[in-house]
Scaffold this active site. Sequence first.
Site, PDB file in Angstrom:
ATOM      1  N   LEU A  30       0.829  -1.294  -0.043  1.00 58.77           N
ATOM      2  CA  LEU A  30      -0.029   0.083   0.033  1.00 58.77           C
ATOM      3  C   LEU A  30       0.866   1.275  -0.103  1.00 58.77           C
ATOM      4  O   LEU A  30       1.728   1.350   0.641  1.00 58.77           O
ATOM      5  CB  LEU A  30      -1.010   0.018   1.234  1.00 58.77           C
ATOM      6  N   HIS A  34      -3.189   4.277  -2.162  1.00 52.51           N
ATOM      7  CA  HIS A  34      -4.189   3.512  -1.369  1.00 52.51           C
ATOM      8  C   HIS A  34      -4.804   4.198  -0.247  1.00 52.51           C
ATOM      9  O   HIS A  34      -5.888   4.250   0.200  1.00 52.51           O
ATOM     10  CB  HIS A  34      -3.541   2.147  -1.126  1.00 52.51           C
ATOM     11  N   LYS A 149      -6.661   5.306 -11.935  1.00 45.22           N
ATOM     12  CA  LYS A 149      -5.441   4.973 -12.688  1.00 45.22           C
ATOM     13  C   LYS A 149      -5.599   3.691 -13.454  1.00 45.22           C
ATOM     14  O   LYS A 149      -5.175   3.794 -14.657  1.00 45.22           O
ATOM     15  CB  LYS A 149      -4.217   4.757 -11.663  1.00 45.22           C
ATOM     16  N   ASP A 150      -6.137   2.526 -12.920  1.00 42.68           N
ATOM     17  CA  ASP A 150      -6.614   1.716 -13.786  1.00 42.68           C
ATOM     18  C   ASP A 150      -7.915   1.888 -14.247  1.00 42.68           C
ATOM     19  O   ASP A 150      -8.900   1.088 -13.766  1.00 42.68           O
ATOM     20  CB  ASP A 150      -6.535   0.283 -12.843  1.00 42.68           C
ATOM     21  N   ARG A 187       4.445  -0.943  -8.503  1.00 47.73           N
ATOM     22  CA  ARG A 187       5.150  -1.506  -9.311  1.00 47.73           C
ATOM     23  C   ARG A 187       6.389  -0.431  -9.695  1.00 47.73           C
ATOM     24  O   ARG A 187       7.578  -0.608 -10.219  1.00 47.73           O
ATOM     25  CB  ARG A 187       4.771  -1.970 -10.690  1.00 47.73           C
TER      26      ARG A 187
HETATM   27  O1  PAF Z   1      -6.231  -2.921  -8.596  1.00 51.64           O
HETATM   28  C1  PAF Z   1      -5.790  -3.836  -7.776  1.00 51.64           C
HETATM   29  O2  PAF Z   1      -5.154  -3.712  -7.135  1.00 51.64           O
HETATM   30  C2  PAF Z   1      -6.490  -5.241  -8.196  1.00 51.64           C
HETATM   31  O3  PAF Z   1      -6.596  -5.439  -9.372  1.00 51.64           O
HETATM   32  C3  PAF Z   1      -7.999  -5.489  -7.570  1.00 51.64           C
HETATM   33  C4  PAF Z   1      -9.003  -4.705  -7.923  1.00 51.64           C
HETATM   34  C5  PAF Z   1      -7.393  -5.296  -5.932  1.00 51.64           C
HETATM   35  C6  PAF Z   1      -8.395  -7.025  -7.778  1.00 51.64           C
HETATM   36  O4  PAF Z   1      -7.168  -7.836  -7.419  1.00 51.64           O
END
Ligand code: PAF
Length: 278
Positions: A30, A34, A149-150, A187
């Site tokens: 984290l 997060h 971001k995702d 990462r």
């Molecule tokens: O974004 C992430 O960290 C992961 O893809 C998630 C949503 C926790 C699912 O494992």
Amino acid sequence: MKIAKTISAARAFVRDARRPIVLVPTMGALHQGHSALIRRARRIAGEKGSVVVSIFVNPAQFGPKEDFSSYPRPIEADESVCREAGADLVFRPEAAAMYAADASAFVDESRLSMGLCGASRPGHFRGVCTVVAKLFLIVQPDAAVFGAKDWQQLAIIRRMVRDLDFPVKIIVHPTVREADGLAISSRNAYLTPDERAAAPGLYAALRGAATRNTPAAIVREAERRIACIPGARLDYVRLVDSAALEPVRRLDHGTTLAAAIFLGRTRLIDNLQIPARS
Ligand code: PAF
């Protein structure tokens, strides 16, 4: 703050928890991004509600050549982050508790998952959808918070929630960035000093390209700028509709400029939301 290491312990917490329950799904390691999601969850839950953070490095979303075994797992530091950001429960199951050895039922989103990151990471979003669906069934949250971001992940989860009628409100939180613009990601720790110095070039390229006036010119300009980032190898740049993730020909509704690059062995993703232009 409580810790649940089994599904039955998480279910016991949920049974007695005060609502709304707000879930922040994570894979741990984290960082400030997060923390921002957990704090947002805390604000949504209010003092009376409950914030659950799941920490689970989900084997189902890693390809055979990806970094599942080396993915960082600093569990004590992660629990401190959760505590400081206001979580009430950390749910951190073992892989064996989440997946039977002969598990054969999965959740597959079959349209939005095909392009962008899905094209270079086959099976990734099936793993994401499956684990997020399982977390929704275990934690039964009223809302769940995901980072922008995702963006593809977010769009796919929204689609899954819509199509499978999960009674969960999906909250999107803006990407948290370093001072130089690099999107914060677990990462980033893999980057060498030279790669770290080059990495903010990705977001700078997207921002620079977004000033162009047509979709084709935006994509071309992003590619040109990414080609100038020292050591970068392009995976993709696409300008897509923000919800359907289909390529666009016009800029008259909200679009997403999304890109992935490799810097050495590290794959970085980022995106920029481009408001509608008349
Ligand atoms: O974004 C992430 O960290 C992961 O893809 C998630 C949503 C926790 C699912 O494992």
